[in-house]
Write an enzyme that holds these catalytic residues in place. Structure first.
Site, PDB file in Angstrom:
ATOM      1  CG  ASP A  34     -44.974 -23.566  36.376  1.00 14.78           C
ATOM      2  OD1 ASP A  34     -44.816 -23.076  37.592  1.00 14.78           O
ATOM      3  OD2 ASP A  34     -45.276 -22.809  35.341  1.00 14.78           O
ATOM      4  CG  ASP A 129     -43.802 -20.749  41.306  1.00 14.96           C
ATOM      5  OD1 ASP A 129     -42.794 -20.342  40.628  1.00 14.96           O
ATOM      6  OD2 ASP A 129     -44.968 -20.156  40.996  1.00 14.96           O
ATOM      7  CD  GLU A 130     -40.749 -21.626  36.158  1.00 12.86           C
ATOM      8  OE1 GLU A 130     -40.871 -21.755  35.022  1.00 12.86           O
ATOM      9  OE2 GLU A 130     -40.565 -20.356  36.683  1.00 12.86           O
TER      10      GLU A 130
END
Length: 436
Positions: A34, A129-130
């Site tokens: 993350d 973003d993950e």
């Protein structure tokens, strides 16, 4: 670095000592990476003068914008993602605001994903973003998953941004662990420690247990994940329905969901909110054309065509109505999609009614049965007879796609899009469809 140990205690170990203290890993190893305050971190990377200062990426506080994300300096003042921009401005008036540079975020995201793919081919990107990564040791690659996670974190840091990582035997454990030590943390839950790690955590920490389910569980006196795992089956069925046992398995850390490189696409959609309510049909139709164009392009990029279109309207009073319509044949043509949406508008909107949001969706791919999830379904009707010919539409789509592929999504803008863009809130989400 945080480790869940066999003695039921949590220990923090310096990263340069991990190799000496690491034990062999027995079983599957899933990590969740993350990126920390990603949009804001990229902005601080690109603007050195902003480092160490509160930075907010989001829409205008004067135009119903919301916070997309914010730096940890801004979070210290209580600012959070999805917060109304006006509220964020009151909490942190000294913050630096930016509407965001999403092509730059996409570029950085691709670099991070490339690092992960270089370590394992089994990657599942969840958002910009993950991402999950399967780094289970094998006979050909027996390296400790902890070492792999550390190396990935170090390589990401060399790009100029940071990440937090959760490592465990399942996706649910990895996801929950990734939130335990932020920013720049690695939380490792060794095999056999899943239930003990999860048990004391509040129900809000588990993905899939939303506010409504949390409230229902609380009515039964259930507030922790351990209590969910031990709950009566009838109680769990009342809260989670057919997903009751799957949720119990998650809360025990025993879920068996694997890494999927690409879940089947069920719907491609787009919606836009307006800084000022729309009350004229011409403005609403322009917005419909804009969202239809985005959906059509995404469908073509994914190689999909759908035969059910849906229209969503949110009014000024925040009430929402939607309708869907089955088409005679699948399409990814925004002109056809928009024409059908316009024909549906009269069933959802009446002249003078203020509109705050317009959304469009296309579903029912590969001949699958339609999903009846809208307020009502309209029978098939002929779209607007004023459509350009099929050849003209094909030529226009091909030309605009080529230009946008080379120069970016906003290299070509039609009148409808320019008209709509003047009235946007400036907010954006982290929906993966927006970044691929």
């Amino acid at each position: 670095m945080r480790f869940e140990q066999d003695n039921n205690e949590t220990a923090f170990v310096p990263q340069d000592m991990v190799q000496a203290n690491d034990s062999s890993w027995n079983g599957r190893a899933i990590m969740l990476l993350d990126l920390d305050a990603f949009f804001a971190s990229v902005e601080q990377l690109d603007h050195p003068a902003w480092r160490g200062k509160p930075v907010i990426v989001g829409g205008s506080a004067d135009a119903r914008g919301v916070v997309s994300t914010c730096s940890y300096e801004a979070r210290a003042f209580g600012v959070r993602s999805a917060m109304a921009a006006a509220t964020a401005r009151r909490l942190c008036p000294q913050a630096i605001w930016t509407p965001g540079h999403f092509s730059r975020y996409r570029e950085m995201s691709r670099q991070v994903m490339a690092i992960m793919e270089s370590e394992s081919p089994f990657i599942q990107q969840v958002s910009v973003d993950e991402a999950f990564l399967d780094i289970t040791p094998t006979a050909h690659r027996p390296e400790s998953p902890v070492s792999v996670a550390m190396r990935i974190q170090r390589r990401v840091h060399e790009l100029g941004v940071t990440c937090s990582i959760g490592l465990g035997v399942s996706k649910a454990v990895a996801k929950t662990a990734s939130e335990a030590d932020k920013p720049r943390g690695i939380t490792v839950v060794y095999p056999g420690r899943e239930a003990a790690f999860l048990a004391p955590l509040p129900t809000s920490r588990m993905s899939g247990i939303g506010p409504v389910a949390q409230a229902h569980l609380k009515d039964f006196g259930i507030t922790t994940l351990g209590q969910v795992a031990a709950a009566d089956p009838d109680v769990l069925r009342r809260v989670f329905g057919k997903n009751a046992e799957a949720m119990r398995a998650r809360c025990l850390g025993a879920d068996t969901d694997g890494i999927s490189a690409g879940e089947p696409v069920k719907q491609v959609s787009n919606e836009i909110s307006f800084a000022h309510d729309l009350t004229e049909r011409a403005d609403i139709e322009a917005a419909i054309g804009t969202v239809a164009a985005k959906v059509g392009r995404r469908l073509r990029l994914k190689g999909l065509s759908g035969s059910t279109v849906s229209l969503k309207i949110r009014y000024a009073n925040l009430n929402v109505r939607s309708a869907q319509k089955r088409l005679p044949e699948p399409t990814n043509d925004e002109y056809v999609i928009a024409a059908h949406l316009r024909s549906m508008l009269g069933d959802l909107w009446h002249p003078g009614t203020a509109v705050r949001l317009v959304g469009c969706g296309v579903s029912r791919f590969d001949g699958e049965a339609p999903v009846q999830d809208s307020l009502f379904e309209l029978e098939d009707e002929a779209p607007d007879a004023s459509l350009p010919s099929e050849e003209q539409r094909e030529n226009l789509k091909t030309a605009t796609d080529m230009v946008r592929d080379r120069f970016g999504e906003y290299a070509v803008q039609f009148g409808r899009e320019m008209r709509t863009r003047q009235n946007l809130t400036g907010s954006s989400s982290k929906n993966p469809a927006d970044y691929k």
